[in-house]
Design an enzyme around this catalytic site. Structure first.
Site, PDB file in Angstrom:
ATOM      1  N   SER A 127       0.834  -1.199   0.000  1.00  0.00           N
ATOM      2  CA  SER A 127       0.000   0.000   0.000  1.00  0.00           C
ATOM      3  C   SER A 127       0.872   1.254   0.000  1.00  0.00           C
ATOM      4  CB  SER A 127      -0.886   0.001   1.256  1.00  0.00           C
ATOM      5  OG  SER A 127      -1.371   1.304   1.510  1.00  0.00           O
ATOM      6  N   TYR A 181      -3.080   4.953  -3.773  1.00  0.00           N
ATOM      7  CA  TYR A 181      -4.235   5.833  -3.613  1.00  0.00           C
ATOM      8  C   TYR A 181      -3.863   7.109  -4.356  1.00  0.00           C
ATOM      9  CZ  TYR A 181      -6.360   3.209   0.307  1.00  0.00           C
ATOM     10  OH  TYR A 181      -6.973   2.287   1.077  1.00  0.00           O
ATOM     11  N   THR A 193      -6.406   1.866  -6.520  1.00  0.00           N
ATOM     12  CA  THR A 193      -7.608   1.566  -5.730  1.00  0.00           C
ATOM     13  C   THR A 193      -8.641   2.647  -6.018  1.00  0.00           C
ATOM     14  OG1 THR A 193      -6.410   0.369  -4.037  1.00  0.00           O
ATOM     15  CG2 THR A 193      -8.516   1.317  -3.384  1.00  0.00           C
ATOM     16  N   LYS A 207      -8.432  -1.981  -8.472  1.00  0.00           N
ATOM     17  CA  LYS A 207      -8.946  -2.599  -7.230  1.00  0.00           C
ATOM     18  C   LYS A 207     -10.172  -1.832  -6.745  1.00  0.00           C
ATOM     19  CE  LYS A 207      -7.452  -3.918  -2.556  1.00  0.00           C
ATOM     20  NZ  LYS A 207      -8.113  -3.033  -1.602  1.00  0.00           N
ATOM     21  N   HIS A 215     -13.191  -3.338  -0.441  1.00  0.00           N
ATOM     22  CA  HIS A 215     -12.290  -2.782   0.566  1.00  0.00           C
ATOM     23  C   HIS A 215     -12.522  -3.445   1.925  1.00  0.00           C
ATOM     24  CE1 HIS A 215      -9.595   0.894   0.274  1.00  0.00           C
ATOM     25  NE2 HIS A 215      -9.402   0.535   1.529  1.00  0.00           N
TER      26      HIS A 215
END
Ligand SMILES: Cc1cc2nc3c(=O)[nH]c(=O)nc-3n(C[C@H](O)[C@H](O)[C@H](O)COP(=O)(O)O)c2cc1C
Length: 369
Positions: free
Chosen positions: A123, A146, A172, A226, A250
């Site tokens: 991440s 992100y 994402t 995602k 999520h």
């Protein structure tokens, strides 16, 4: 014999971790080890946590139709991840803020992934960061972003991911608004990284298919989207040339009152019709869950909370042990279904049945109740 066992247990205790025999024990140890704030951050979902429970409900409502007398003396439970062999069809899903769960954060997860032999998706909001995590262990890795900056900011991440051996790049897309996680709010748990997230919020809410097109026109690193939860969006992703459709809500942490991931998976697999890989996550806690997801057409299955729980239970060793138990459960399940590899699994091995209890995050661990 007993004496040997006893000394092995003592040795394990000296090393600071128990000999876990079940995933239930790992979850119990994680619960003991984590302070209330990090525990609710790891476990919690959005608002009423209906999506969280639906993830489990969708899994718990799938039953098996086993076939027998099929010579399962040799079982292959390995899989491939974007063309590379892995020990299981399981990936460590991206988890932000892992540093609040385990010492070393993402680097600990990378070490466990490497030691066991599954890929890690890192991440962008997890410490110690992209370069340090890549240097921590030589594992198959993917990078998840992100989008909290402009095009140049995204391009810089793609370059760094490529330079550091990440074989694929994930956006994402189910974070157009930041959800309300009530366990954190009620517990007044202020996540240290919350301010950074707020700063990039306008980029997340402004994201559209234009950015997907821009990525595909400019970059060669395979793209994973995602947070796909409908066949319509899966079709759009395929039309944009996306390599992997990652079915996810999520872990029920964003939109409340969504459907369970496993409930939407079959429609998405049918819509994609082999034109891209389909991955899934949401509520995966057991080997049987992994097998169900693969039988429904997923190629790779992400584990989020389970990976965090393994790390919280006993660091790298705890996550490796969780993966070992998961693997044993997968192999038992395949054998009892009468198949020797995932290629032999079909939806014919599954049936729908009413759940036997109230599904929730821990319905996979009935002894904990
Ligand atoms: C503590 C925590 C942090 C997460 N952080 C991220 C993240 O940074 N990026 C992301 O795409 N998904 C994130 N997720 C979602 C996971 O990648 C995954 O979709 C989800 O956890 C799957 O459900 P499961 O936890 O029931 O396995 C996070 C999930 C948890 C539990």
């Amino acid at each position: 014999m007993n004496a040997t066992k006893g000394s092995a247990a003592q040795e394990a205790a000296r090393q600071g971790h128990e000999e876990f025999l079940t995933l239930q024990e790992i979850v119990a140890a994680a619960r003991r080890n984590l302070a209330p704030g990090p525990w609710s951050y790891l476990i919690g979902g959005a608002e009423t946590e209906t999506t969280v429970r639906r993830n489990r409900q969708a899994l718990d409502a799938v039953a098996f139709r086993p076939r027998v007398l099929r010579d399962v003396s040799r079982i292959d439970s390995s899989a491939s991840f974007l063309g590379v062999r892995t020990r299981l069809p399981v990936m460590l899903a991206p988890i932000g803020g892992l540093e609040s769960i385990v010492e070393g954060g993402a680097a600990a997860a990378a070490r466990a992934a490497a030691q066991f032999g599954v890929p890690q998706m890192l991440s962008s909001v997890c410490k110690p960061g992209l370069e340090e995590t890549a240097a921590a262990a030589d594992t198959l890795r993917s990078f998840q972003l992100y989008v909290r900056g402009d095009d140049a900011w995204v391009d810089d991440y793609v370059r760094r991911a490529k330079d550091n051996g990440f074989g694929s790049f994930c956006l994402t897309v189910d974070v157009a608004a930041y959800s309300r996680r009530e366990r954190d709010l009620v517990g007044r748990y202020i996540k240290p990284w919350r301010a950074e997230a707020g700063a990039g919020a306008k980029f997340q809410s402004g994201l559209s298919w234009n950015q997907v097109k821009r990525y595909k026109d400019k970059h060669s690193l395979p793209l994973i989207i995602k947070g796909i939860a409908t066949a319509e969006d899966a079709e759009l992703a395929v039309q944009h040339g996306v390599e992997v459709i990652y079915v996810s809500n999520h872990g029920g942490r964003q939109l409340d009152h969504g459907l369970g991931s496993i409930a939407v998976l079959p429609q998405i697999v049918a819509a994609v019709a082999g034109r891209a890989e389909v991955w899934v996550d949401g509520g995966i806690m057991r080997g049987t869950d992994v097998v169900k997801a693969i039988a429904l057409g997923a190629k790779t299955v992400g584990i989020g909370r389970l990976a965090g729980l393994g790390l919280a239970a006993a660091g790298v060793a705890g996550l490796v042990r969780a993966l070992e138990i998961l693997e044993e459960e997968v192999r038992i399940c395949l054998g009892l279904l009468g198949v020797t590899s995932y290629a032999e699994l079909t939806p014919q091995h599954l049936a729908y049945a009413p759940t036997v209890g109230t599904p929730d995050t821990f319905s996979a661990f009935p002894l904990l109740k």
